[in-house]
Motif scaffolding. Structure first.
Motif, short mmCIF file in Angstrom:
data_model
loop_
_atom_site.label_atom_id
_atom_site.label_comp_id
_atom_site.label_asym_id
_atom_site.label_seq_id
_atom_site.Cartn_x
_atom_site.Cartn_y
_atom_site.Cartn_z
N THR A 16 86.98 52.87 74.30
CA THR A 16 87.89 52.12 75.06
C THR A 16 89.14 53.72 76.16
O THR A 16 89.16 54.19 75.41
CB THR A 16 88.96 51.48 74.27
OG1 THR A 16 89.61 52.65 73.30
CG2 THR A 16 88.26 50.97 73.64
N ARG A 17 89.54 53.37 76.76
CA ARG A 17 90.21 54.51 77.82
C ARG A 17 91.96 54.27 77.45
O ARG A 17 92.29 52.76 76.86
CB ARG A 17 90.54 53.96 79.00
CG ARG A 17 89.05 54.42 79.76
CD ARG A 17 89.67 54.84 81.08
NE ARG A 17 87.83 54.69 82.11
CZ ARG A 17 87.03 54.00 82.51
NH1 ARG A 17 87.52 52.91 83.35
NH2 ARG A 17 86.44 54.49 83.40
N THR A 18 92.33 54.67 76.94
CA THR A 18 94.13 55.61 77.22
C THR A 18 94.80 54.60 78.00
O THR A 18 94.19 55.27 79.39
CB THR A 18 94.85 56.92 76.85
OG1 THR A 18 94.57 57.41 77.46
CG2 THR A 18 93.97 57.08 75.92
N PRO A 19 95.78 54.38 78.11
CA PRO A 19 96.76 54.30 79.26
C PRO A 19 96.78 55.81 80.36
O PRO A 19 96.44 55.13 81.47
CB PRO A 19 98.40 54.16 79.04
CG PRO A 19 98.17 53.04 77.23
CD PRO A 19 97.27 54.06 77.01
N GLU A 77 93.29 55.13 81.85
CA GLU A 77 92.94 54.25 82.70
C GLU A 77 93.62 53.97 84.32
O GLU A 77 93.11 53.79 85.19
CB GLU A 77 94.05 52.44 82.46
CG GLU A 77 93.00 52.15 80.46
CD GLU A 77 91.49 51.54 81.42
OE1 GLU A 77 91.41 50.94 82.84
OE2 GLU A 77 91.21 50.81 80.79
N ALA A 106 91.58 56.65 85.91
CA ALA A 106 90.43 56.07 86.82
C ALA A 106 90.36 54.73 88.34
O ALA A 106 90.14 54.91 88.97
CB ALA A 106 89.81 54.97 85.50
N ALA A 107 91.86 54.21 87.68
CA ALA A 107 92.16 53.30 88.27
C ALA A 107 92.03 53.49 90.11
O ALA A 107 91.78 53.35 91.04
CB ALA A 107 93.66 52.40 88.18
#
Length: 424
Positions: free
Chosen positions: A6-9, A12, A15-16
């Protein structure tokens, strides 16, 4: 992806951004209306600042990455894995370390896209230079003020704040605002330190390229550079050019002006070295002197030549119009026909003749130019030696000491050069 899948904030967010930019990779901004492009440009600058700030934060926190992979530093590891410039990453790391240790407001302004990396670098450099004796409150006010100057968060300031150039000047004078009682004294200390550092780092290298050009590389103090630029620009002023002539690029015009400046120097105001170091000796055959075509020799023009440089006869005639140019006219067997009179021990004329004959230090293999050498008696004057050309030769200071050092033997080689060897 993280180790847990899972990605951390933070991951994220990155990536976004990448996904969103990937979706518009094929869009052509040229079709946008001008107001939209203006807004886009401002937004991209802010986004870049935010991305750089995040990267700087991660760099500061990732020393263990370098350690784990055996890299010299994390910037080197990132550069190796991504093809990025390691120098640029190390420069970012330096700013990031300064922010992390002392200046959180600078980092916060970058994180919201209000300060660029260049602005942050100027601000942190100025803040790091604050004297240790000012208190924490003055340091906070200095940081707050400089950040505000950079972001434009003050009434009457330009939109977007001041750029790096203006911020540098403001950072230099920030003590006048936060600690005026010590500003003058500290400014004097700072300027003295800058001048001392500039003097210590000053250098000038002259290297012949072998194609008729010589590369001059200089590192000088700002006032010296400013004075030189002023003098050169005096020769390149449009008022001194023909109205119909083509305007030369500034670097070309200044290069030509540098030669003109040297020719306009008053040799009588220059110091002597060994009696004649500021004289330029031009050798030319008598028959060449009367012809439009031909060549001449310019004696030891620079430290890294072999003693004589070939120039055109026309150039030699032009140089002869300048003070302290000594034309040495040579006959058919290269004997000196006109060089001046000798009236006392190793006069200027005699040293000039030695320069003309020897060209470099006469120690075997030594290439020190003749103008930096000392005249040596082959037969000591104290033992009846004569001070004439046949009894003299040129030696650099190092080999002149060897010549008189009793711990060395001296051998005269067939060509007249000297060879030294330590006695057993």
């Amino acid at each position: 992806m993280s180790l847990t899948g899972t990605r951390t904030p933070l991951g994220e967010a990155v990536a976004a951004c990448r996904d969103a930019l990937g979706e518009v990779a094929e869009r052509q901004p040229g079709f946008l209306a001008m107001p939209e492009r203006e807004e886009l440009l401002r937004g991209l600058v802010a986004l870049e600042a935010q991305v750089v700030e995040l990267r700087m934060r991660v760099l500061v926190a990732s020393a263990d990455v370098a350690s784990t992979h055996g890299a010299r530093d994390v910037a080197g590891w990132v550069a190796l894995r991504t093809g990025a410039d390691p120098g640029r990453l190390r420069s970012e790391s330096k700013v990031a370390t300064s922010i992390d240790r002392s200046w959180p407001r600078v980092g916060a302004a970058m994180a919201r896209g209000a300060l660029s990396l260049e602005q942050a670098r100027v601000i942190t450099t100025g803040l790091d230079a604050l004297p240790a004796r000012i208190d924490a409150d003055a340091r906070r006010r200095a940081e707050t003020d400089l950040v505000a100057y950079g972001t434009g968060d003050r009434p009457g300031m330009p939109e977007g704040g001041f750029g790096p150039k203006e911020l540098r000047r403001l950072a230099d004078r920030i003590l006048d605002v936060v600690a005026p009682e010590i500003a003058e004294e500290e400014d004097a200390k700072r300027l003295a330190a800058l001048e001392a550092a500039a003097t210590a780092k000053t250098s000038l290298r002259i290297r012949s390229l072998g194609d008729g050009l010589t590369r001059i590389t200089a590192l000088v103090a700002d006032p010296v550079a400013g004075r030189l630029a002023t003098y050169l620009d005096a020769f390149t002023s449009p008022r001194h050019q023909d109205p119909g002539s083509e305007r030369l690029p500034q670097h070309h015009a200044r290069g030509l002006a540098f030669g003109t400046l040297l020719e306009h120097l008053d040799p009588t105001q220059l110091p002597d070295h060994g009696g004649d170091a500021t004289s330029v000796v031009v050798t030319i055959d008598h028959t060449q002197l009367t012809r439009d075509l031909g060549t001449a020799g310019l004696l030891d023009p620079s430290h890294d030549t072999d003693g004589e440089q070939r120039i055109s006869a026309a150039h030699a005639r032009r140089l002869a119009c300048t003070a302290k140019i000594l034309p040495a006219v040579l006959g058919g067997k290269s004997e000196i026909l006109d060089l001046g009179r000798s009236r006392r021990l190793f006069t200027t004329a005699q040293r000039t003749a030695l320069r003309l004959r020897d060209k470099t230090c006469r120690a075997e293999g030594c290439t020190i130019p003749a103008r930096w050498c000392e005249a040596h008696h082959l037969n000591p004057w104290s033992k009846g030696g004569r001070t004439d050309l046949a009894d003299g030769l040129l030696l650099c200071s190092f080999h002149h000491h060897r010549e008189h050092d009793p711990t060395y033997t001296t051998t005269r080689l067939p060509n007249g050069d000297r060879r030294y060897h330590r006695r057993r």
